[in-house]
Design an enzyme around this catalytic site. Structure first.
Site, PDB file in Angstrom:
ATOM      1  N   ASN A 121       1.940  -5.256  -3.207  1.00 49.31           N
ATOM      2  CA  ASN A 121       0.513  -5.516  -2.814  1.00 49.31           C
ATOM      3  C   ASN A 121      -0.078  -4.226  -2.660  1.00 49.31           C
ATOM      4  OD1 ASN A 121      -1.368  -7.575  -2.231  1.00 49.31           O
ATOM      5  ND2 ASN A 121      -1.068  -6.860  -0.080  1.00 49.31           N
TER       6      ASN A 121
ATOM      7  N   ASP B 123     -12.364 -10.284  -0.280  1.00 44.10           N
ATOM      8  CA  ASP B 123     -13.720 -10.463   0.324  1.00 44.10           C
ATOM      9  C   ASP B 123     -14.684  -9.617  -0.391  1.00 44.10           C
ATOM     10  OD1 ASP B 123     -12.626  -7.985   1.359  1.00 44.10           O
ATOM     11  OD2 ASP B 123     -12.260  -8.569   3.397  1.00 44.10           O
TER      12      ASP B 123
ATOM     13  N   GLU C 280       0.767  -1.288  -0.092  1.00 41.88           N
ATOM     14  CA  GLU C 280       0.062   0.155   0.025  1.00 41.88           C
ATOM     15  C   GLU C 280       0.983   1.439  -0.114  1.00 41.88           C
ATOM     16  OE1 GLU C 280      -2.850  -0.486   3.257  1.00 41.88           O
ATOM     17  OE2 GLU C 280      -3.438  -2.229   2.389  1.00 41.88           O
TER      18      GLU C 280
END
Ligand code: 9MR
Length: 459
Positions: free
Chosen positions: A206, A273, A164
């Site tokens: 990521n 998710d 991030e």
């Protein structure tokens, strides 16, 4: 009393035996569908991929949790245990206990590990975020990476080296102590240090909100990976966190995965998710991965809804009691299709020297009045530094929006030109772009493609 108790025991035994006989008999008479015998991990493995989950060390003692974990998943990411605040809470004092617990579990159950994460602005102890001197911070960062990777050396399939680092809604890095004190080069420094520490681990960048191809953040990360590959900075994979709303992935997700893969990195879905876990949204997500040969695997961010960091959204594949949800079946079934991992996403082009070009035109989705298409163009002639691909539509279709190319249309004639980062096509090189369009009466695929004026074959 004793006799009655014994009778009960005998009767209980008879019931169990006869129930087992019935089940066995039914199994002989009515073959179960092959899929019912499979699990997420086994099904993903049929195409060379993995299916993983985030794991919390504190839940391993919960037998419902660990039973599902060991039955369904063959890759594990520690949810928090490898983060800086746990592993190096004060300078030079390392604590790998909670992470070791997870790694030991994985090794005992034949599961691989993703390491998460070495350099992140969150879950970062105050002693790091208060460093103001570049030399100190560089040596602290490099020491953290080297010590943690060395501890787990040989046990980690892929590391999220940097997590991030890009700002929301922007193609620029976010503000962090690493960015502010070390400057843009901190990511490169981290990857170079990581490669030296464990050359056998895959090194990933990521991030979240990099799934939509047209987002500035996606383009920023894409430009960084392209630059790293061009300059030989070690990077092997990009993790797309994939925390989605109930609509699931953006329409361009597969294109995004494909475009990153075309830079020569694996792509992985690392923290999937989806709010309310709609079966279709999960199915679409899995298909976006399995349609891209360099999409190595998928990790969901927790097992049961009650284990989730966003448990109010019920975003996972198992309910709070550990029962499979509809999304589970959708994922299992979607894992059955697609292309093999590492199997090549496009047909092998003919040998060089043939000249010309070939085009693979795919309608990726179609709905009333609209459609999305992907165009992969391979240059079979001499290298080019810029390209123009033309074609005409046969049924009044109209391009409405494009990515990875600048597309204009005049009547039925369409002209697609490269954008800044994909103009160069060596002999046998290929690139892809996508567009959305409208249609009315029909939507036949065009057949008259030409690259820089030379007619292409299709198929
Ligand atoms: O799921 C993690 C949660 O338990 C932690 O409290 C949180 C702290 O920031 O981190 C969560 O995991 C994050 C992951 O490490 C990086 N991407 C976003 C995830 C969800 O916040």
């Amino acid at each position: 009393m004793r006799t009655v108790a014994r009778l009960h025991r005998v009767w209980a035994l008879v019931s169990v035996v006869s129930a087992a006989a019935t089940v066995a008999g039914a199994a002989l008479l009515v073959p179960r569908p092959a899929q019912a015998a499979s699990t997420l991990g086994a099904q993903a493995a049929t195409s060379g991929r993995y299916f993983g989950t985030a794991v919390a060390a504190g839940r391993l003692g919960d037998s419902t949790y660990s039973t599902i974990l060991d039955r369904e998943f063959n890759m594990i990411t520690p949810e928090n245990e490898m983060k800086w605040d746990t592993t190096e809470p004060s300078r030079g004092s390392f604590n790998f206990g909670p992470a070791d617990q997870i790694v030991n579990h994985a090794q005992a159950h034949g599961q691989r590990m993703r390491g998460h994460t070495l350099v992140w602005y969150q879950q970062l102890p105050g002693w790091v975020s208060s460093i103001g001197d570049a030399n100190t911070l560089r040596s602290v960062m490099d020491n953290h990476i080297t010590t943690e990777m060395t501890h787990f050396k040989g046990k980690i399939y892929a590391w999220d080296v940097v997590n991030e680092a890009f700002a929301d809604g922007s193609s620029q890095h976010r503000s962090s102590v690493f960015q502010n004190v070390l400057g843009n080069g901190f990511i490169e420094e981290a990857f170079r240090t990581a490669r030296a520490a464990d050359p056998s681990a895959k090194l990933c960048y990521n991030d979240y909100n990099i799934e939509n191809w047209s987002d500035a953040k996606t383009q920023g990360v894409f430009a960084m990976v392209k630059d790293f590959k061009a300059r030989g900075v070690p990077i092997d994979c990009v993790g797309f966190q994939s925390h989605f709303g109930s609509g699931g992935p953006p329409a361009s997700f597969q294109t995004t995965l494909q475009n990153f893969a075309a830079l020569g990195v694996d792509v992985q879905l690392t923290e999937l998710d989806i709010a309310q876990a709609p079966a279709t949204a999960y199915s679409n997500t899995v298909k976006d991965c399995v349609n891209v040969s360099r999409c190595a695997g998928i990790t969901v961010w927790g097992i049961r809804d009650s284990d989730s960091w966003r448990s109010g959204d019920n975003p996972l594949l198992f309910d709070g009691n550990g029962n499979k949800k509809a999304a589970y079946d959708a994922v299992l079934s979607a894992l059955g299709g697609g292309v093999p991992y590492g199997g090549g996403d496009s047909p092998t082009p003919p040998p060089s020297g043939d000249g010309g070009c070939s085009v693979k035109y795919t309608i990726s989705s179609q709905w009333t009045g609209g459609f999305g298409a992907n165009v992969e163009v391979s240059n079979l002639g001499d290298p080019v530094s810029s390209w123009t691909l033309t074609w005409s539509f046969g049924a009044g279709q109209q391009v409405t929006q494009a990515w990875n190319a600048t597309v204009t249309q005049s009547g039925s004639n369409v002209t697609a030109k490269n954008v800044s980062y994909n103009g160069s096509l060596p002999t046998n090189g290929s690139t892809s772009f996508g567009f959305n369009g409208s249609w009315n009466s029909g939507n036949p695929a065009p057949t008259n493609f030409a690259l820089n004026g030379t007619a292409c074959t299709t198929g």
